[in-house]
Scaffold this motif. Structure first.
Motif, PDB file in Angstrom:
ATOM      1  N   SER A  43      80.376 126.310  78.327  1.00 36.76           N
ATOM      2  CA  SER A  43      79.924 127.004  77.400  1.00 36.76           C
ATOM      3  C   SER A  43      80.905 127.611  76.315  1.00 36.76           C
ATOM      4  O   SER A  43      80.404 128.513  75.354  1.00 36.76           O
ATOM      5  CB  SER A  43      79.064 128.030  78.030  1.00 36.76           C
ATOM      6  N   ALA A  44      82.287 127.439  76.461  1.00 34.69           N
ATOM      7  CA  ALA A  44      82.930 128.100  75.313  1.00 34.69           C
ATOM      8  C   ALA A  44      82.993 127.361  74.130  1.00 34.69           C
ATOM      9  O   ALA A  44      82.696 126.351  73.915  1.00 34.69           O
ATOM     10  CB  ALA A  44      84.537 127.798  76.068  1.00 34.69           C
ATOM     11  N   PRO A  45      82.836 128.395  73.133  1.00 33.68           N
ATOM     12  CA  PRO A  45      82.972 128.016  71.712  1.00 33.68           C
ATOM     13  C   PRO A  45      84.066 127.281  71.050  1.00 33.68           C
ATOM     14  O   PRO A  45      85.187 127.610  71.426  1.00 33.68           O
ATOM     15  CB  PRO A  45      82.589 129.279  70.929  1.00 33.68           C
ATOM     16  N   ALA A  46      83.936 126.375  70.298  1.00 26.31           N
ATOM     17  CA  ALA A  46      84.732 125.519  69.654  1.00 26.31           C
ATOM     18  C   ALA A  46      85.228 126.073  68.380  1.00 26.31           C
ATOM     19  O   ALA A  46      86.416 125.757  67.822  1.00 26.31           O
ATOM     20  CB  ALA A  46      84.429 123.920  69.681  1.00 26.31           C
ATOM     21  N   ASN A  47      84.337 126.659  67.868  1.00 28.80           N
ATOM     22  CA  ASN A  47      84.335 127.143  66.434  1.00 28.80           C
ATOM     23  C   ASN A  47      84.216 128.425  66.005  1.00 28.80           C
ATOM     24  O   ASN A  47      83.182 129.022  65.115  1.00 28.80           O
ATOM     25  CB  ASN A  47      83.484 126.168  65.293  1.00 28.80           C
ATOM     26  N   PHE A  48      84.440 129.315  66.770  1.00 27.50           N
ATOM     27  CA  PHE A  48      84.203 130.718  66.833  1.00 27.50           C
ATOM     28  C   PHE A  48      84.890 131.397  65.742  1.00 27.50           C
ATOM     29  O   PHE A  48      86.313 131.256  65.672  1.00 27.50           O
ATOM     30  CB  PHE A  48      84.472 131.615  68.267  1.00 27.50           C
ATOM     31  N   ARG A  49      84.343 132.128  64.879  1.00 25.74           N
ATOM     32  CA  ARG A  49      84.771 132.617  63.428  1.00 25.74           C
ATOM     33  C   ARG A  49      84.606 134.202  63.562  1.00 25.74           C
ATOM     34  O   ARG A  49      83.435 134.651  63.104  1.00 25.74           O
ATOM     35  CB  ARG A  49      84.497 132.000  62.403  1.00 25.74           C
ATOM     36  N   PRO A  50      85.288 135.175  63.902  1.00 24.22           N
ATOM     37  CA  PRO A  50      84.886 136.377  64.003  1.00 24.22           C
ATOM     38  C   PRO A  50      84.663 137.332  62.667  1.00 24.22           C
ATOM     39  O   PRO A  50      84.082 137.970  62.483  1.00 24.22           O
ATOM     40  CB  PRO A  50      86.114 137.227  64.716  1.00 24.22           C
ATOM     41  N   GLY A  51      85.444 136.614  61.655  1.00 24.98           N
ATOM     42  CA  GLY A  51      85.512 137.142  60.134  1.00 24.98           C
ATOM     43  C   GLY A  51      83.960 136.942  59.842  1.00 24.98           C
ATOM     44  O   GLY A  51      83.271 137.846  59.183  1.00 24.98           O
ATOM     45  N   ARG A  52      83.448 135.836  60.146  1.00 24.80           N
ATOM     46  CA  ARG A  52      82.057 135.514  59.769  1.00 24.80           C
ATOM     47  C   ARG A  52      80.815 136.494  60.365  1.00 24.80           C
ATOM     48  O   ARG A  52      79.983 136.703  59.844  1.00 24.80           O
ATOM     49  CB  ARG A  52      81.649 133.939  59.938  1.00 24.80           C
ATOM     50  N   VAL A  53      81.256 136.660  61.645  1.00 25.84           N
ATOM     51  CA  VAL A  53      80.272 137.462  62.289  1.00 25.84           C
ATOM     52  C   VAL A  53      80.444 139.105  61.851  1.00 25.84           C
ATOM     53  O   VAL A  53      79.300 139.602  61.593  1.00 25.84           O
ATOM     54  CB  VAL A  53      80.539 137.517  63.797  1.00 25.84           C
ATOM     55  N   VAL A  54      81.580 139.571  61.279  1.00 30.50           N
ATOM     56  CA  VAL A  54      81.654 140.646  60.815  1.00 30.50           C
ATOM     57  C   VAL A  54      81.056 140.855  59.398  1.00 30.50           C
ATOM     58  O   VAL A  54      80.435 141.903  59.264  1.00 30.50           O
ATOM     59  CB  VAL A  54      83.429 141.141  60.680  1.00 30.50           C
ATOM     60  N   VAL A  55      81.193 139.862  58.768  1.00 25.99           N
ATOM     61  CA  VAL A  55      80.550 139.845  57.336  1.00 25.99           C
ATOM     62  C   VAL A  55      78.946 139.944  57.713  1.00 25.99           C
ATOM     63  O   VAL A  55      78.243 140.700  57.050  1.00 25.99           O
ATOM     64  CB  VAL A  55      81.028 138.726  56.557  1.00 25.99           C
ATOM     65  N   ARG A  56      78.556 139.047  58.457  1.00 29.73           N
ATOM     66  CA  ARG A  56      76.878 139.098  58.478  1.00 29.73           C
ATOM     67  C   ARG A  56      76.704 140.445  59.263  1.00 29.73           C
ATOM     68  O   ARG A  56      75.399 140.695  58.860  1.00 29.73           O
ATOM     69  CB  ARG A  56      76.682 137.774  59.614  1.00 29.73           C
ATOM     70  N   ALA A  57      77.097 140.747  60.080  1.00 25.76           N
ATOM     71  CA  ALA A  57      77.026 142.011  60.629  1.00 25.76           C
ATOM     72  C   ALA A  57      76.888 143.268  59.827  1.00 25.76           C
ATOM     73  O   ALA A  57      76.086 144.201  59.848  1.00 25.76           O
ATOM     74  CB  ALA A  57      77.716 142.350  62.098  1.00 25.76           C
ATOM     75  N   THR A  58      77.828 143.195  58.886  1.00 23.93           N
ATOM     76  CA  THR A  58      77.988 144.432  57.985  1.00 23.93           C
ATOM     77  C   THR A  58      77.013 144.421  56.940  1.00 23.93           C
ATOM     78  O   THR A  58      76.231 145.158  56.678  1.00 23.93           O
ATOM     79  CB  THR A  58      79.237 144.245  57.080  1.00 23.93           C
ATOM     80  N   VAL A  59      76.622 143.071  56.296  1.00 25.60           N
ATOM     81  CA  VAL A  59      75.312 142.886  55.474  1.00 25.60           C
ATOM     82  C   VAL A  59      73.890 143.328  56.216  1.00 25.60           C
ATOM     83  O   VAL A  59      73.350 144.073  55.590  1.00 25.60           O
ATOM     84  CB  VAL A  59      75.391 141.682  54.973  1.00 25.60           C
ATOM     85  N   LEU A  60      73.839 142.904  57.495  1.00 27.05           N
ATOM     86  CA  LEU A  60      72.712 143.138  58.181  1.00 27.05           C
ATOM     87  C   LEU A  60      72.348 144.462  58.488  1.00 27.05           C
ATOM     88  O   LEU A  60      71.417 145.180  58.273  1.00 27.05           O
ATOM     89  CB  LEU A  60      72.348 142.145  59.258  1.00 27.05           C
TER      90      LEU A  60
END
Length: 94
Positions: A43-60
């Motif tokens: 189940s390990a992610p191949a394309n984890f992008r923490p920057g994208r998570v940060v941007v989405r979390a910030t906007v939401l």
């Protein structure tokens, strides 16, 4: 409402939104078609992008916090509006 209270609410909302956004857009190595490293979890992610998570979390979190603050000022939904159990029984015996 004081700005420090709004900041604290925003930070709490940001953490909740960050955890909410983590699984979206993640693909495993099998789904992407890449070869796994020996010993790697399936189940390990191949394309984890923490920057994208940060941007989405910030906007939401900004949107949810803004709705919360406006609701606090305007009083659209109050505690009495979401009381699904009704008034508590009286503790006094008359």
């Amino acid at each position: 409402m004081q700005w420090t209270s709004i900041l604290a609410i925003y930070l709490l909302m940001w953490i909740a939104c960050a955890f909410l956004m983590l699984p979206f857009g993640i693909r495993t190595h099998e789904e992407v078609g890449e070869e796994k490293i020996p010993g790697q979890a399936d189940s390990a992610p191949a394309n984890f992008r923490p920057g994208r998570v940060v941007v989405r979390a910030t906007v939401l979190a900004a949107a949810v916090t803004a709705l919360y603050v406006v609701n606090y000022d305007q009083g659209w939904i109050e505690a009495e509006d979401i009381n699904i159990f009704g008034d508590p029984p009286s503790l006094r015996e008359d």
